[in-house]
Design an enzyme around this catalytic site. Structure first.
Site, PDB file in Angstrom:
ATOM      1  CB  SER A  16      -0.967  -0.022   1.037  1.00  0.00           C
ATOM      2  OG  SER A  16      -0.242  -0.458   2.512  1.00  0.00           O
ATOM      3  CB  CYS A  17       4.363   1.933   0.675  1.00  0.00           C
ATOM      4  SG  CYS A  17       4.387   1.450   2.489  1.00  0.00           S
ATOM      5  CB  ILE A  18       3.016   5.763  -2.878  1.00  0.00           C
ATOM      6  CG1 ILE A  18       1.601   5.177  -2.767  1.00  0.00           C
ATOM      7  CG2 ILE A  18       3.153   6.429  -4.320  1.00  0.00           C
ATOM      8  CD1 ILE A  18       0.633   5.707  -3.780  1.00  0.00           C
ATOM      9  CB  VAL A  67       4.360   8.019   0.878  1.00  0.00           C
ATOM     10  CG1 VAL A  67       3.582   8.287   1.550  1.00  0.00           C
ATOM     11  CG2 VAL A  67       5.290   9.209   0.539  1.00  0.00           C
ATOM     12  N   GLY A 112       0.758   1.811  -3.915  1.00  0.00           N
ATOM     13  CA  GLY A 112      -0.611   2.096  -3.523  1.00  0.00           C
ATOM     14  C   GLY A 112      -1.751   0.862  -3.760  1.00  0.00           C
TER      15      GLY A 112
END
Lengths: 287, 173
Positions: free
Chosen positions: B27-29, B46, B92
């Site tokens: 889910s991080c970017i 992020v 994401g």
């Protein structure tokens, strides 16, 4: 495709399955009992000197900020608490199996450890935020939730690609694909291994139901915390394998734990920090 | 060329040749930015959309709303100019299924995507290419001075997302 062999036959025929050391098992049950005492846990640990020395080094690691001040086993149990020492023993015991690569799941060395440890810390944090269950129990169950993968791995090795295809073509979760191809999923297999090892009920249930806590006839808060922990550890990419994020989230778990959706980001924030600090302190000791 | 791993919540900024590696994004970017004129580049991994008003920020790169301004400021300090910056984003992902409705808050990946785009837009930057959403993990590599951004997934293998040095976009955003 149907069931080719039963879960028990499959477990029996899987080479190199780990065995949980007797001392670790005794400590798990002792720590859960109402009569547990620091001296009993210390005495049990002393029967396995290799394990005892690793537990002492973990107790003295930077994570606890007591560096060099914990000299004896009993002191470690008194200072850190017996349930904390139980989990340190489990970290020491499980690290070697969890850090092996599992090609059937596309997991490189240490990936399953990262994922299991991340799930354990997340489940513990969810339990603390919930306040409705013991956080050490959530950690234990989180650490061992994927033991089914240790057995399923070899049986999936040449089928991983097919499972990924099945999942994307049919919109199935990875556990649905496992059931279609092998007849059962890693949760069912993990639950059976945990039963055969005589692990505590909350560990058995969390291994079996962590992908579908709503399916347990009588909901368990430990399973709910592990489900949420597994979701967070997966979403944050801790040791991601071929199954990726191909799982369903059951939001009822939040309701039962008394958590709000807004709590998720806060647990994730804490998880990143706690997991990193523990891993930095623990890994060189247990590796 | 030196390779820089960009771990969760980390910001890395370099002048001159570099290779960035953002491993295992769920889910991080990962946000890759390059100013070819100044030859200054940077990357951030992020983890969450926004810092909490009632909590100290332990790592500025953890949140889109603190990390992206920090990344841009660090690049500007090295001589980069926002007008020349080219941006690519990837990550994401979300879990496969949500069994109930009304759980959008639980979809960290989608919220991260929205927050990152909002921050970049606020800074006046145009995103050249994006590969966000879906249910698969990604590993992103970004090399300068050639500007190449590649995304690797388990099912698709490696594909070029775009080139931040010559504005070339290879795959659909």
């Amino acid at each position: 495709m149907g069931v080719i062999i039963t879960i028990d036959e499959m477990i029996d025929r899987t080479a190199d399955l780990p065995v949980i050391p007797a001392v670790a098992l005794r400590i798990m049950h002792e720590a859960d009992s109402n009569t547990a005492s620091a001296s009993q846990i210390a005495m049990l640990l002393a029967r396995d000197p290799a394990l005892a020395s690793r537990v002492l080094r973990l107790a003295n690691s930077a994570y606890y900020g007591l560096s060099g001040q914990v000299f004896g086993l009993k002191e470690a149990v008194v200072v850190l608490g017996l349930r904390c020492v139980k989990n340190l023993a489990l970290v020491a015991v499980s690290y070697p199996w969890l850090s092996k690569p599992l090609h059937g799941y596309g997991l490189d060395p240490k990936d399953l450890w990262m994922h299991s440890h991340g799930t354990a810390v997340a489940a513990m944090l969810a339990a603390q935020r919930s306040g409705r269950l013991r956080d050490d129990e959530a950690f234990t169950a989180g650490l061992l939730h994927d033991i089914g993968k240790l057995a399923m791995n070899v049986w999936l090795e040449r089928k991983t690609e097919a499972l990924i295809q099945l999942s994307s073509l049919n919109g199935w979760s990875f556990v649905e694909c496992e059931r279609t191809v092998l007849g059962y999923d890693h949760g069912q297999v993990g639950g059976r291994i945990a039963e055969r090892w005589n692990l505590p009920l909350s560990v058995i249930d969390s291994a079996r139901y962590h992908h579908e806590p709503d399916a347990r006839p009588d909901p368990s808060l430990v399973v709910d915390a592990v489900h949420l922990g597994d979701y967070l550890a997966s979403a944050l990419g801790f040791g991601m394998g071929a199954d990726g994020l191909q799982y369903a989230l059951q939001p009822n778990t939040l309701v039962r734990l008394g958590l709000h959706p807004q709590d998720i980001d806060r647990i994730a924030d804490d998880l990143e920090r706690e997991r990193r600090l523990q891993a930095e302190s623990f890994e060189e000791i247990v590796a | 060329m030196e390779t820089f791993g960009v771990g969760m919540s980390e910001i890395v900024v370099r002048k001159g040749a570099a290779k960035y590696l953002c491993l295992g994004l769920g889910s991080c970017i990962g946000v890759a930015i390059y100013d070819p004129r100044a030859d200054v580049s940077g990357m951030i991994h992020v983890m969450l959309p926004a810092a909490f008003p009632d909590r100290p920020v332990d790592q500025i790169g953890k949140f889109a709303d603190t990390g992206i301004p920090a990344l841009l400021m660090a690049m500007e300090k090295m001589g980069a100019n926002k007008r020349n910056m080219k941006v690519a984003i990837a990550g994401g992902a979300q879990v496969f299924k949500f069994n109930n409705t009304g759980t959008n808050q639980l979809d960290i990946g989608r919220r991260n995507g929205e927050a990152v785009i909002e921050q970049l837009t606020k800074a006046g930057l145009k995103i050249l290419a994006k590969d966000i959403g879906g249910t698969h993990g990604r590993t992103v590599t970004f090399t300068v001075p050639d500007g190449q951004v590649e995304v690797k997934t388990l099912s698709q293998g490696v594909s070029e997302l775009c080139n931040l040095a010559d504005n070339r976009e290879r795959s659909a955003a």
